[in-house]
Design a protein around this motif. Structure first.
Motif, PDB file in Angstrom:
ATOM      1  N   ASP A   1     -13.071  47.360  28.878  1.00 17.02           N
ATOM      2  CA  ASP A   1     -13.965  48.574  28.664  1.00 17.02           C
ATOM      3  C   ASP A   1     -13.514  49.525  27.696  1.00 17.02           C
ATOM      4  N   PHE A   2     -12.175  49.307  27.202  1.00 20.36           N
ATOM      5  CA  PHE A   2     -11.675  50.408  26.271  1.00 20.36           C
ATOM      6  C   PHE A   2     -10.932  49.976  25.077  1.00 20.36           C
ATOM      7  N   GLY A   3     -10.824  48.582  24.966  1.00 22.44           N
ATOM      8  CA  GLY A   3     -10.185  47.750  23.896  1.00 22.44           C
ATOM      9  C   GLY A   3      -8.850  47.869  23.715  1.00 22.44           C
ATOM     10  N   SER A   4      -8.354  48.103  24.963  1.00 18.66           N
ATOM     11  CA  SER A   4      -6.750  47.943  25.122  1.00 18.66           C
ATOM     12  C   SER A   4      -6.357  46.480  24.714  1.00 18.66           C
ATOM     13  N   HIS A   5      -5.009  46.315  24.233  1.00 21.58           N
ATOM     14  CA  HIS A   5      -4.279  45.161  23.844  1.00 21.58           C
ATOM     15  C   HIS A   5      -3.270  45.206  25.129  1.00 21.58           C
ATOM     16  N   PRO A   6      -3.165  44.191  25.962  1.00 24.98           N
ATOM     17  CA  PRO A   6      -2.263  44.186  27.003  1.00 24.98           C
ATOM     18  C   PRO A   6      -0.822  44.591  26.516  1.00 24.98           C
ATOM     19  N   GLY A   7      -0.482  44.037  25.356  1.00 32.38           N
ATOM     20  CA  GLY A   7       0.690  43.945  24.607  1.00 32.38           C
ATOM     21  C   GLY A   7       1.188  45.516  24.298  1.00 32.38           C
ATOM     22  N   ASN A   8       0.145  46.157  24.139  1.00 27.16           N
ATOM     23  CA  ASN A   8       0.410  47.728  23.751  1.00 27.16           C
ATOM     24  C   ASN A   8       0.586  48.615  25.065  1.00 27.16           C
ATOM     25  N   CYS A   9       0.293  47.880  26.245  1.00 27.99           N
ATOM     26  CA  CYS A   9       0.461  48.576  27.418  1.00 27.99           C
ATOM     27  C   CYS A   9       1.624  49.066  28.065  1.00 27.99           C
ATOM     28  N   LEU A  10       2.099  50.402  28.550  1.00 26.17           N
ATOM     29  CA  LEU A  10       3.311  50.572  29.228  1.00 26.17           C
ATOM     30  C   LEU A  10       3.111  50.537  30.712  1.00 26.17           C
ATOM     31  N   ALA A  11       3.943  50.312  31.505  1.00 23.24           N
ATOM     32  CA  ALA A  11       4.013  50.370  32.839  1.00 23.24           C
ATOM     33  C   ALA A  11       5.075  51.041  33.519  1.00 23.24           C
ATOM     34  N   VAL A  12       4.557  51.923  34.333  1.00 22.01           N
ATOM     35  CA  VAL A  12       5.805  52.531  35.156  1.00 22.01           C
ATOM     36  C   VAL A  12       5.387  52.558  36.700  1.00 22.01           C
ATOM     37  N   VAL A  13       6.374  52.165  37.408  1.00 20.75           N
ATOM     38  CA  VAL A  13       6.167  51.876  38.717  1.00 20.75           C
ATOM     39  C   VAL A  13       6.900  53.263  39.462  1.00 20.75           C
ATOM     40  N   GLY A  14       6.502  53.900  40.323  1.00 22.61           N
ATOM     41  CA  GLY A  14       6.630  55.232  40.735  1.00 22.61           C
ATOM     42  C   GLY A  14       7.574  54.783  41.933  1.00 22.61           C
ATOM     43  N   PRO A  15       7.926  56.273  42.667  1.00 21.44           N
ATOM     44  CA  PRO A  15       8.908  55.878  43.839  1.00 21.44           C
ATOM     45  C   PRO A  15       7.880  55.276  44.954  1.00 21.44           C
ATOM     46  N   ALA A  16       8.659  54.647  45.888  1.00 19.91           N
ATOM     47  CA  ALA A  16       7.997  53.925  47.126  1.00 19.91           C
ATOM     48  C   ALA A  16       8.949  53.952  48.216  1.00 19.91           C
ATOM     49  N   ILE A  17       8.666  53.510  49.339  1.00 14.64           N
ATOM     50  CA  ILE A  17       9.474  53.270  50.452  1.00 14.64           C
ATOM     51  C   ILE A  17      10.568  52.187  50.006  1.00 14.64           C
ATOM     52  N   ARG A  18      11.617  52.262  50.437  1.00  9.44           N
ATOM     53  CA  ARG A  18      12.717  51.406  50.314  1.00  9.44           C
ATOM     54  C   ARG A  18      12.816  50.063  51.481  1.00  9.44           C
ATOM     55  N   ARG A  19      13.473  49.305  51.126  1.00  9.52           N
ATOM     56  CA  ARG A  19      13.517  48.026  52.087  1.00  9.52           C
ATOM     57  C   ARG A  19      14.148  48.461  53.328  1.00  9.52           C
ATOM     58  N   CYS A  20      15.435  49.162  53.174  1.00  9.75           N
ATOM     59  CA  CYS A  20      16.026  49.651  54.400  1.00  9.75           C
ATOM     60  C   CYS A  20      15.112  50.426  55.468  1.00  9.75           C
ATOM     61  N   CYS A  21      13.878  50.922  55.087  1.00  7.02           N
ATOM     62  CA  CYS A  21      13.086  51.933  55.692  1.00  7.02           C
ATOM     63  C   CYS A  21      11.878  51.429  56.201  1.00  7.02           C
ATOM     64  N   TYR A  22      11.773  50.152  55.880  1.00  8.04           N
ATOM     65  CA  TYR A  22      10.221  49.570  56.050  1.00  8.04           C
ATOM     66  C   TYR A  22      10.489  48.233  56.650  1.00  8.04           C
ATOM     67  N   GLU A  23       9.729  47.787  57.865  1.00  7.10           N
ATOM     68  CA  GLU A  23       9.781  46.516  58.258  1.00  7.10           C
ATOM     69  C   GLU A  23       8.497  45.913  58.168  1.00  7.10           C
ATOM     70  N   VAL A  24       8.157  44.625  57.663  1.00  5.87           N
ATOM     71  CA  VAL A  24       6.941  44.037  57.686  1.00  5.87           C
ATOM     72  C   VAL A  24       6.691  42.947  58.634  1.00  5.87           C
ATOM     73  N   GLY A  25       5.379  42.521  58.957  1.00  2.00           N
ATOM     74  CA  GLY A  25       5.116  41.579  59.838  1.00  2.00           C
ATOM     75  C   GLY A  25       5.124  40.320  59.141  1.00  2.00           C
ATOM     76  N   GLU A  26       5.073  39.197  59.979  1.00  2.00           N
ATOM     77  CA  GLU A  26       4.898  37.914  59.574  1.00  2.00           C
ATOM     78  C   GLU A  26       3.775  37.582  58.479  1.00  2.00           C
ATOM     79  N   GLU A  27       2.364  38.270  58.644  1.00  2.00           N
ATOM     80  CA  GLU A  27       1.387  38.243  57.809  1.00  2.00           C
ATOM     81  C   GLU A  27       1.927  38.417  56.329  1.00  2.00           C
ATOM     82  N   VAL A  28       2.726  39.462  56.323  1.00  2.00           N
ATOM     83  CA  VAL A  28       3.405  39.725  54.886  1.00  2.00           C
ATOM     84  C   VAL A  28       4.301  38.907  54.274  1.00  2.00           C
ATOM     85  N   VAL A  29       5.316  38.277  55.148  1.00  3.64           N
ATOM     86  CA  VAL A  29       6.141  37.602  54.615  1.00  3.64           C
ATOM     87  C   VAL A  29       5.518  36.170  54.368  1.00  3.64           C
TER      88      VAL A  29
END
Length: 183
Positions: free
Chosen positions: A153-181
């Motif tokens: 829709d905007f003519g972007s080339h994936p090779g020109n894109c930058l990505a930043v992942v912001g802060p999120a919960i850490r592994r020490c503080c979050y348990e997941v169920g079997e469906e996620v595993v």
């Protein structure tokens, strides 16, 4: 990207130093508390007065941009749906978990608690995407779908894109169920 985050002068959001080089780009990842330690809730829910949340949102917008700007906020549903943002959608937000826009002066926002906020930027086309990447959306390739929308829709080339992942919960503080595993 190298993960070099800096804190805003008022202490209410983080920004990435490499993306700060693009003066046209307003970006940030809100913090739970301001520099005085006060809670900064941005999500409309039954736990916080709506007026407080809306005031916090406007304070964040002013801090990011120096003035009042419209903010596009989705009705998030833990999906892989990415939507082209526009001012026309402000009064009746659609369901989805990612925005893409090239509209200057329109901020796109997603909300996260334990999920990952992902910011995608094409500095050449001046296109941005904000993605709420929960485990369901990640399995369904929501970030790749945002890049695809930027491309088609905007003519972007994936090779020109930058990505930043912001802060999120850490592994020490979050348990997941079997469906996620299993997934």
């Amino acid at each position: 990207m190298d993960g070099q985050f800096l804190t805003s002068s008022d202490g209410i959001f983080l920004y990435h130093q490499r993306l700060a080089a693009y003066k046209w780009l307003r970006h940030g990842f809100s913090l739970r508390r301001n520099q005085d330690g006060a809670e900064m809730s941005y999500g409309l829910n039954e736990y916080q007065p709506h007026e407080t949340v809306l005031e916090n949102r406007q304070r964040l917008v002013r801090s990011l941009s120096g003035r009042e700007l419209p903010v596009a906020i989705l009705r998030q549903v833990h999906s892989d749906r990415v939507i082209k943002a526009s001012r026309a959608l402000l009064s009746d937000p659609p369901e989805g978990d990612g925005w893409v826009t090239d509209e200057p002066e329109l901020l796109v926002a997603i909300q996260t608690a334990d999920c990952l906020p992902v910011l995608l930027v094409d500095p050449q086309q001046r296109v941005v995407a904000a993605v709420h990447a929960g485990w369901r959306g990640t399995l369904q390739r929501i970030a790749a779908k945002a890049v695809h929308l930027m491309q088609t829709d905007f003519g972007s080339h994936p090779g020109n894109c930058l990505a930043v992942v912001g802060p999120a919960i850490r592994r020490c503080c979050y348990e997941v169920g079997e469906e996620v595993v299993e997934a």
